[in-house]
Scaffold this motif. Structure first.
Motif, PDB file in Angstrom:
ATOM      1  N   THR A   1      -5.879  34.236 -84.472  1.00  0.00           N
ATOM      2  CA  THR A   1      -7.177  33.609 -84.607  1.00  0.00           C
ATOM      3  C   THR A   1      -7.298  33.398 -82.898  1.00  0.00           C
ATOM      4  OG1 THR A   1      -6.471  31.503 -84.966  1.00  0.00           O
ATOM      5  CG2 THR A   1      -6.963  32.739 -86.835  1.00  0.00           C
ATOM      6  N   TYR A   2      -8.772  32.862 -82.972  1.00  0.00           N
ATOM      7  CA  TYR A   2      -9.163  32.595 -81.555  1.00  0.00           C
ATOM      8  C   TYR A   2      -8.460  31.106 -80.932  1.00  0.00           C
ATOM      9  CZ  TYR A   2     -13.026  36.038 -81.528  1.00  0.00           C
ATOM     10  OH  TYR A   2     -13.752  36.945 -81.463  1.00  0.00           O
ATOM     11  N   LYS A   3      -8.231  30.281 -81.914  1.00  0.00           N
ATOM     12  CA  LYS A   3      -7.461  29.310 -81.784  1.00  0.00           C
ATOM     13  C   LYS A   3      -6.426  29.359 -81.377  1.00  0.00           C
ATOM     14  CE  LYS A   3      -6.551  24.593 -83.898  1.00  0.00           C
ATOM     15  NZ  LYS A   3      -6.809  23.846 -85.222  1.00  0.00           N
ATOM     16  N   GLU A   4      -5.481  30.281 -81.923  1.00  0.00           N
ATOM     17  CA  GLU A   4      -4.054  30.615 -81.820  1.00  0.00           C
ATOM     18  C   GLU A   4      -3.824  31.448 -80.435  1.00  0.00           C
ATOM     19  OE1 GLU A   4      -3.113  32.945 -85.374  1.00  0.00           O
ATOM     20  OE2 GLU A   4      -2.290  31.420 -86.381  1.00  0.00           O
ATOM     21  N   ILE A   5      -5.065  32.157 -80.159  1.00  0.00           N
ATOM     22  CA  ILE A   5      -4.824  32.722 -78.690  1.00  0.00           C
ATOM     23  C   ILE A   5      -4.872  31.818 -77.680  1.00  0.00           C
ATOM     24  CG2 ILE A   5      -6.000  34.260 -76.982  1.00  0.00           C
ATOM     25  CD1 ILE A   5      -6.771  36.007 -79.598  1.00  0.00           C
ATOM     26  N   SER A   6      -5.843  30.636 -77.840  1.00  0.00           N
ATOM     27  CA  SER A   6      -5.955  29.587 -76.804  1.00  0.00           C
ATOM     28  C   SER A   6      -4.857  28.758 -76.818  1.00  0.00           C
ATOM     29  CB  SER A   6      -7.164  28.626 -77.378  1.00  0.00           C
ATOM     30  OG  SER A   6      -7.002  27.630 -76.415  1.00  0.00           O
ATOM     31  N   GLN A   7      -4.167  28.544 -77.989  1.00  0.00           N
ATOM     32  CA  GLN A   7      -2.787  27.838 -77.915  1.00  0.00           C
ATOM     33  C   GLN A   7      -1.635  28.436 -77.195  1.00  0.00           C
ATOM     34  OE1 GLN A   7      -2.347  27.125 -82.183  1.00  0.00           O
ATOM     35  NE2 GLN A   7      -3.383  25.372 -82.427  1.00  0.00           N
ATOM     36  N   GLU A   8      -1.643  29.760 -77.624  1.00  0.00           N
ATOM     37  CA  GLU A   8      -0.650  30.666 -76.799  1.00  0.00           C
ATOM     38  C   GLU A   8      -0.763  30.488 -75.313  1.00  0.00           C
ATOM     39  OE1 GLU A   8       1.958  31.862 -77.287  1.00  0.00           O
ATOM     40  OE2 GLU A   8       2.619  33.433 -76.016  1.00  0.00           O
ATOM     41  N   LEU A   9      -1.914  30.667 -74.810  1.00  0.00           N
ATOM     42  CA  LEU A   9      -2.310  30.924 -73.435  1.00  0.00           C
ATOM     43  C   LEU A   9      -2.111  29.273 -72.721  1.00  0.00           C
ATOM     44  CD1 LEU A   9      -5.577  32.850 -73.372  1.00  0.00           C
ATOM     45  CD2 LEU A   9      -3.205  33.756 -72.684  1.00  0.00           C
ATOM     46  N   LYS A  10      -2.273  28.350 -73.553  1.00  0.00           N
ATOM     47  CA  LYS A  10      -2.117  27.196 -72.855  1.00  0.00           C
ATOM     48  C   LYS A  10      -0.690  26.792 -72.916  1.00  0.00           C
ATOM     49  CE  LYS A  10      -6.422  24.703 -74.694  1.00  0.00           C
ATOM     50  NZ  LYS A  10      -6.864  23.642 -75.539  1.00  0.00           N
ATOM     51  N   CYS A  11       0.279  27.460 -73.530  1.00  0.00           N
ATOM     52  CA  CYS A  11       1.629  27.152 -73.681  1.00  0.00           C
ATOM     53  C   CYS A  11       2.206  28.015 -72.252  1.00  0.00           C
ATOM     54  CB  CYS A  11       2.411  27.789 -74.787  1.00  0.00           C
ATOM     55  SG  CYS A  11       2.290  26.601 -76.204  1.00  0.00           S
ATOM     56  N   GLN A  12       1.610  29.146 -72.285  1.00  0.00           N
ATOM     57  CA  GLN A  12       2.214  30.129 -70.966  1.00  0.00           C
ATOM     58  C   GLN A  12       1.584  29.556 -69.787  1.00  0.00           C
ATOM     59  OE1 GLN A  12       1.030  34.214 -71.486  1.00  0.00           O
ATOM     60  NE2 GLN A  12       1.786  34.095 -73.779  1.00  0.00           N
ATOM     61  N   TYR A  13       0.292  28.915 -69.645  1.00  0.00           N
ATOM     62  CA  TYR A  13      -0.165  28.405 -68.267  1.00  0.00           C
ATOM     63  C   TYR A  13      -0.657  27.054 -68.482  1.00  0.00           C
ATOM     64  CZ  TYR A  13      -0.542  33.512 -68.169  1.00  0.00           C
ATOM     65  OH  TYR A  13      -0.630  34.852 -67.874  1.00  0.00           O
ATOM     66  N   PRO A  14       0.375  25.955 -68.788  1.00  0.00           N
ATOM     67  CA  PRO A  14       0.215  24.696 -69.140  1.00  0.00           C
ATOM     68  C   PRO A  14      -0.666  23.950 -67.953  1.00  0.00           C
ATOM     69  CG  PRO A  14       2.475  25.164 -68.456  1.00  0.00           C
ATOM     70  CD  PRO A  14       1.892  26.464 -68.703  1.00  0.00           C
ATOM     71  N   LEU A  15      -0.582  24.405 -66.576  1.00  0.00           N
ATOM     72  CA  LEU A  15      -1.473  23.802 -65.633  1.00  0.00           C
ATOM     73  C   LEU A  15      -2.658  24.334 -65.259  1.00  0.00           C
ATOM     74  CD1 LEU A  15       1.569  23.216 -63.194  1.00  0.00           C
ATOM     75  CD2 LEU A  15       0.769  21.783 -65.056  1.00  0.00           C
ATOM     76  N   ARG A  16      -3.150  25.145 -65.997  1.00  0.00           N
ATOM     77  CA  ARG A  16      -4.425  26.093 -65.966  1.00  0.00           C
ATOM     78  C   ARG A  16      -5.349  25.385 -66.990  1.00  0.00           C
ATOM     79  NH1 ARG A  16      -3.642  30.497 -62.509  1.00  0.00           N
ATOM     80  NH2 ARG A  16      -6.011  30.499 -62.433  1.00  0.00           N
ATOM     81  N   GLY A  17      -6.746  25.337 -66.561  1.00  0.00           N
ATOM     82  CA  GLY A  17      -7.834  24.948 -67.194  1.00  0.00           C
ATOM     83  C   GLY A  17      -8.675  26.158 -67.845  1.00  0.00           C
ATOM     84  N   GLY A  18      -9.462  26.024 -68.599  1.00  0.00           N
ATOM     85  CA  GLY A  18     -10.437  27.096 -68.937  1.00  0.00           C
ATOM     86  C   GLY A  18     -10.069  27.982 -69.976  1.00  0.00           C
ATOM     87  N   LEU A  19      -9.045  27.279 -71.064  1.00  0.00           N
ATOM     88  CA  LEU A  19      -8.417  28.298 -71.918  1.00  0.00           C
ATOM     89  C   LEU A  19      -8.800  27.827 -73.507  1.00  0.00           C
ATOM     90  CD1 LEU A  19      -4.887  28.671 -70.185  1.00  0.00           C
ATOM     91  CD2 LEU A  19      -6.723  30.338 -70.266  1.00  0.00           C
ATOM     92  N   SER A  20      -9.818  27.089 -73.570  1.00  0.00           N
ATOM     93  CA  SER A  20     -10.136  26.643 -74.895  1.00  0.00           C
ATOM     94  C   SER A  20     -10.496  27.750 -75.773  1.00  0.00           C
ATOM     95  CB  SER A  20     -11.335  25.595 -74.677  1.00  0.00           C
ATOM     96  OG  SER A  20     -12.408  26.352 -74.247  1.00  0.00           O
ATOM     97  N   GLU A  21     -10.466  27.360 -77.112  1.00  0.00           N
ATOM     98  CA  GLU A  21     -11.190  28.214 -77.992  1.00  0.00           C
ATOM     99  C   GLU A  21     -12.289  29.139 -77.722  1.00  0.00           C
ATOM    100  OE1 GLU A  21     -11.001  26.873 -82.023  1.00  0.00           O
ATOM    101  OE2 GLU A  21     -11.942  28.470 -82.895  1.00  0.00           O
ATOM    102  N   ARG A  22     -13.419  28.075 -77.226  1.00  0.00           N
ATOM    103  CA  ARG A  22     -14.553  28.573 -76.907  1.00  0.00           C
ATOM    104  C   ARG A  22     -14.727  29.626 -75.667  1.00  0.00           C
ATOM    105  NH1 ARG A  22     -19.364  24.355 -75.757  1.00  0.00           N
ATOM    106  NH2 ARG A  22     -18.948  24.040 -78.055  1.00  0.00           N
ATOM    107  N   SER A  23     -13.654  29.449 -74.770  1.00  0.00           N
ATOM    108  CA  SER A  23     -13.438  30.240 -73.598  1.00  0.00           C
ATOM    109  C   SER A  23     -12.911  31.563 -74.012  1.00  0.00           C
ATOM    110  CB  SER A  23     -12.596  29.519 -72.616  1.00  0.00           C
ATOM    111  OG  SER A  23     -13.045  28.440 -72.103  1.00  0.00           O
ATOM    112  N   VAL A  24     -12.067  31.601 -75.029  1.00  0.00           N
ATOM    113  CA  VAL A  24     -11.482  32.856 -75.391  1.00  0.00           C
ATOM    114  C   VAL A  24     -12.462  33.625 -76.175  1.00  0.00           C
ATOM    115  CG1 VAL A  24     -10.028  33.707 -77.124  1.00  0.00           C
ATOM    116  CG2 VAL A  24      -9.253  31.824 -75.707  1.00  0.00           C
TER     117      VAL A  24
END
Length: 296
Positions: free
Chosen positions: A19-42
């Motif tokens: 889901t878009y939420k899961e994609i957001s969570q996965e990207l946040k895990c991979q790039y914990p120091l980067r912003g702009g990875l919210s569900e809306r951004s996805v």
């Protein structure tokens, strides 16, 4: 997001039913120091790049190919799984780590409870079975906390990864700690409710099941390897990470294992890692290094 991830990476997760939420969570895990990875951004990234439409029109490319080689020893260890029951079908991607398992599964195809499905099934790396969604949770709960702990220890010079003995110790200790985390993760996953699907353990018992087979029908790891290579298969020998000063001396290796196990709890080590305490992990690694050098 354009500067952080790729269209193919996001499309791959959509193909795996993220889901878009899961994609957001996965990207946040991979790039914990980067912003702009919210569900809306996805959602915006997918819409602007036409990814969803492209993913919908990409057909599944399922290929059942001859088993010729295997990348590492993991496939051999998976033979233990069969002792708990024989699956009607084993489904994996095109990585080589499971090839020996696929070989055994195919050899014992007549012992399966259901012969209406293929004994083995392989899909492309961007079109995996929905179980691949479990990797998101595995990364979040197990892999990333352990990685962060090691990075912290390196940054504070607590461990010296230029020392081959330390590298060997880190590898061995982390394998044990990771196993604890993975076992906890699997138990949790198999007992949680998945929307529109159900609870994995319940589904297993009511719909999919496994077939018990006689021990004599299941080849041991050495026998399976021999059968595999006799038919032209190629296996790579397990390689040692770092340098083990006790290599070749089984008695001393067993003594080291006994002393280390009696001094540390892998369950406690993993718990400390989850709570951000890396000192116990560092102590366990340093003790393993000291033991290895002292006994040598």
């Amino acid at each position: 997001m354009e500067s952080i991830t790729s269209i193919d990476a996001v499309k791959g997760m959509l193909l795996e039913s993220f889901t878009y939420k899961e994609i957001s969570q996965e990207l946040k895990c991979q790039y914990p120091l980067r912003g702009g990875l919210s569900e809306r951004s996805v959602r915006r990234f997918v819409k602007n790049n036409g990814i969803k439409e492209e993913a919908k029109t990409e057909q599944r490319n399922v290929v059942r190919e001859s088993i010729r080689e295997v990348g590492d020893s993991y496939g051999r260890k998976m033979l233990k799984v069969l002792s708990n029951g024989f699956w009607d079908q084993v489904r994996v991607d095109h990585g080589r780590e499971f090839y020996l398992v696929l070989f055994v599964q195919d050899k014992l195809r007549q012992t399966r409870g259901c012969s209406e499905v293929l004994p083995t099934f392989q899909t492309t790396s961007t079109n995996n079975h929905v179980i691949e969604r479990m990797s998101v949770e595995l990364n979040r709960r197990v892999i990333y906390p352990i990685k962060h702990a090691i990075v912290e220890m390196q940054e504070t010079a607590a461990i010296n990864m230029d020392c081959p003995v330390t590298v060997f110790a880190v590898s061995n200790v982390l394998m044990r700690v990771t196993e604890v985390g993975m076992n906890r993760m699997i138990i949790s996953w198999n007992n949680h409710f998945i929307p529109r699907r159900g609870v994995p353990n319940v589904l297993r018992d009511t719909r999919f099941g496994t077939t018990r087979i006689d021990t004599q029908d299941l080849p041991s790891a050495p026998s399976a390897i021999s059968l595999y290579t006799d038919q032209g298969g190629i296996l790579s020998n397990p390689s040692c990470v770092g340098n083990d000063p006790l290599q070749g001396n089984m008695a001393l290796m067993q003594q080291r294992e006994s002393e280390w196990i009696s001094s540390f709890s892998t369950s406690d080590l993993f718990g400390d890692i989850l709570h951000g305490n890396v000192s116990s992990l560092n102590n366990a690694i340093q003790f393993y290094v000291t033991l290895s050098l002292t006994l040598s």
